[in-house]
Design a protein around this motif. Structure first.
Motif, short mmCIF file in Angstrom:
data_model
loop_
_atom_site.label_atom_id
_atom_site.label_comp_id
_atom_site.label_asym_id
_atom_site.label_seq_id
_atom_site.Cartn_x
_atom_site.Cartn_y
_atom_site.Cartn_z
N VAL A 1 5.94 10.03 -0.83
CA VAL A 1 5.17 10.24 0.39
C VAL A 1 3.75 9.73 0.18
CG1 VAL A 1 4.48 12.60 -0.21
CG2 VAL A 1 4.52 11.91 2.16
N LYS A 2 3.18 9.15 1.22
CA LYS A 2 1.77 8.74 1.21
C LYS A 2 1.13 9.35 2.45
CE LYS A 2 -1.43 4.90 1.17
NZ LYS A 2 -1.61 3.47 1.30
N LYS A 3 0.01 10.05 2.25
CA LYS A 3 -0.70 10.68 3.35
C LYS A 3 -1.79 9.76 3.87
CE LYS A 3 0.12 15.45 2.00
NZ LYS A 3 -0.51 16.75 1.74
N GLU B 1 -0.85 10.74 -2.64
CA GLU B 1 0.55 10.35 -2.78
C GLU B 1 1.29 11.44 -3.54
OE1 GLU B 1 0.88 6.50 -4.54
OE2 GLU B 1 -0.20 5.53 -2.91
N ASP C 1 -4.09 15.11 6.51
CA ASP C 1 -2.96 15.66 5.77
C ASP C 1 -1.60 15.23 6.33
OD1 ASP C 1 -3.24 17.09 8.11
OD2 ASP C 1 -2.57 18.98 7.22
N LYS C 2 -1.60 14.37 7.32
CA LYS C 2 -0.34 13.89 7.92
C LYS C 2 0.30 12.82 7.04
CE LYS C 2 -0.80 16.31 11.68
NZ LYS C 2 -0.03 17.50 11.87
N HIS C 3 1.61 12.76 7.07
CA HIS C 3 2.34 11.74 6.31
C HIS C 3 2.28 10.41 7.05
CE1 HIS C 3 5.05 14.76 3.98
NE2 HIS C 3 3.77 15.04 3.89
N GLU C 4 1.82 9.39 6.33
CA GLU C 4 1.77 8.04 6.90
C GLU C 4 3.03 7.26 6.56
OE1 GLU C 4 -1.61 4.72 7.57
OE2 GLU C 4 -1.54 5.62 5.59
N ARG C 5 3.57 7.55 5.37
CA ARG C 5 4.79 6.84 4.96
C ARG C 5 5.65 7.77 4.13
NH1 ARG C 5 3.22 2.35 1.46
NH2 ARG C 5 3.34 3.88 -0.20
N ASN C 6 6.94 7.84 4.45
CA ASN C 6 7.94 8.57 3.68
C ASN C 6 9.00 7.57 3.22
OD1 ASN C 6 6.91 11.24 4.08
ND2 ASN C 6 7.71 11.16 6.15
#
Length: 67
Positions: free
Chosen positions: A46-48, A53, A15-20
């Motif tokens: 956001v992509k987790k 997304e 559930d962590k954000h990989e890309r903002n």
């Protein structure tokens, strides 16, 4: 963010954000000497880590009077 090492260590990072990503367009103008008006549009994505997304849009207005 790079969560690969934490993932390999067995931590739950799905559930962590990989890309903002975000972008803004701002427009300001002064129709009178003491008045400033403005508008701003914001786009957020956001992509987790698990592939989910999401996105959002925001529109804001502002008015300022100097006396």
């Amino acid at each position: 963010m790079d969560w690969d090492d934490a993932k390999e260590d067995g931590l739950n990072v799905a559930d962590k954000h990989e890309r903002n990503t975000n972008a803004f367009i701002t427009y300001k103008w002064s129709p009178l000497k003491s008045v400033t008006l403005g508008a701003e549009y914001g786009r957020y994505e956001v992509k987790k880590v698990n592939g989910e997304e999401g996105d959002a849009n925001r529109l804001m207005f502002a008015a300022q009077y100097n006396f």
